[in-house]
Design a protein around this motif. Structure first.
Motif, PDB file in Angstrom:
ATOM      1  N   LEU A 199       0.873  -1.176   0.000  1.00  0.00           N
ATOM      2  CA  LEU A 199       0.000   0.000   0.000  1.00  0.00           C
ATOM      3  C   LEU A 199       0.911   1.228   0.000  1.00  0.00           C
ATOM      4  N   GLY A 200       0.466   2.250  -0.697  1.00  0.00           N
ATOM      5  CA  GLY A 200       1.312   3.435  -0.847  1.00  0.00           C
ATOM      6  C   GLY A 200       2.017   3.443  -2.198  1.00  0.00           C
ATOM      7  N   SER A 201       1.898   2.339  -2.945  1.00  0.00           N
ATOM      8  CA  SER A 201       2.588   2.285  -4.243  1.00  0.00           C
ATOM      9  C   SER A 201       1.606   2.404  -5.417  1.00  0.00           C
ATOM     10  N   PHE A 202       0.317   2.636  -5.120  1.00  0.00           N
ATOM     11  CA  PHE A 202      -0.698   2.678  -6.184  1.00  0.00           C
ATOM     12  C   PHE A 202      -1.022   4.107  -6.644  1.00  0.00           C
ATOM     13  N   GLY A 203      -1.026   5.046  -5.709  1.00  0.00           N
ATOM     14  CA  GLY A 203      -1.475   6.405  -6.016  1.00  0.00           C
ATOM     15  C   GLY A 203      -0.367   7.258  -6.618  1.00  0.00           C
ATOM     16  N   HIS A 204      -0.768   8.418  -7.179  1.00  0.00           N
ATOM     17  CA  HIS A 204       0.257   9.398  -7.543  1.00  0.00           C
ATOM     18  C   HIS A 204       1.044   9.749  -6.283  1.00  0.00           C
ATOM     19  N   PHE A 205       0.276   9.884  -5.170  1.00  0.00           N
ATOM     20  CA  PHE A 205       0.884  10.219  -3.884  1.00  0.00           C
ATOM     21  C   PHE A 205       0.289   9.315  -2.796  1.00  0.00           C
TER      22      PHE A 205
END
Ligand SMILES: Cc1ncc(COP(=O)(O)O)c(C=O)c1O
Length: 261
Positions: free
Chosen positions: A167-173
């Motif tokens: 988690l944390g690797s999917f969004g732009h931020f």
């Protein structure tokens, strides 16, 4: 006798590393300990860029500036979250469009998102509540289809995964918290993850009061200037030294937490 809501776990190395930071003579931000913490996360989880911040709230405010949120923009997020998720976007004039939680967990009901999108929608913010992953394949597809920013509030989701991907690797931020109540802590602290390279330079500027001081400190320019909006979002080396003591023991701490249940 009242039962404490939480007790921060200490590894025993915190004071040692704080002493090292003090002895080094460098106690403001972005020194040895900050760099160690940031590259730990980049290597372990494959995040493109990590910047420590003074809180997850600050990291969310940075994400809001980076997404260029302006008066009248709409931002979709779950109604069940901590205040900072909404505050960061309200501060830039956004209208918050709340979606309900799923029936089986507190995360955003992904099937509601598409019907809430209008011509004013600028971003979708998901919250991995209590470390439970939102349905990131489904939500990422929507963000790509409508060309929206995808921001993960992962305040409570360190070292958590969706289909084996951190988690944390999917969004732009993505934003994380190291507040005393979290698995990994430094008292008050956080970090911003930037997964899209084109926002890294601006993020460094926003974090340094709107100046290009980071480029100056890295030797790319011979003086630094005020060039953008920003604030003081970076923590001191004293905080980073504390955090490093915790990160060294992240796997042990995670094991201890999972044994509690
Ligand atoms: C979902 C969520 N977002 C943001 C925050 C804010 O984190 P911080 O206290 O590091 O600013 C919290 C804090 O608990 C949180 O639970």
């Amino acid at each position: 006798m009242p039962i404490p809501f939480n007790k921060p776990y200490l590894t025993g190395k915190e004071l040692l590393y704080i002493q090292e930071a003090l002895s080094s003579g460098k106690i403001s931000g972005d020194g040895v300990f900050s760099k160690k913490c940031q590259s730990y996360f980049e290597k372990k989880y494959g995040y493109k860029k990590v910047l420590l911040t003074t809180s997850c709230t600050d990291a969310l405010e940075m994400a809001s500036i980076l997404a260029d949120i302006k008066e009248g923009d709409e931002v979709i997020m779950p109604s069940y979250t901590f205040v900072s998720t909404a505050n960061a976007f309200i501060l830039r004039g956004a209208k918050i469009i709340f979606a309900d939680s799923r029936k089986d967990n507190p995360c955003i009901d992904e099937t509601q998102i598409e019907s809430l999108i209008t011509s004013k929608t600028k971003a979708i913010v998901v919250v991995h509540y209590a470390g439970i992953a939102c349905d990131m394949d489904y939500i990422k597809n929507i963000s790509v289809k409508y060309n929206l920013f995808l921001i993960e509030d992962a305040a409570q989701a360190i070292d958590s995964y969706y289909n084996n991907k951190p988690l944390g690797s999917f969004g732009h931020f993505a934003t994380f918290s190291f507040h005393e109540t979290k698995n990994i802590t430094c008292g008050e602290g956080g970090m911003l993850v930037i997964n899209d390279e084109k926002y890294i330079e601006r993020a460094e500027i926003i974090r340094e009061k709107g100046t290009n001081r980071t480029q100056f400190l890295n030797g790319f320019i011979d003086k630094y200037n005020w060039i953008d909006v920003g604030s003081s979002f970076l923590p001191s080396e004293i905080t980073a030294a504390f955090l490093w003591a915790q990160l060294e023991s992240l796997e042990d701490i995670q094991k201890k937490n999972s044994n509690l249940g």
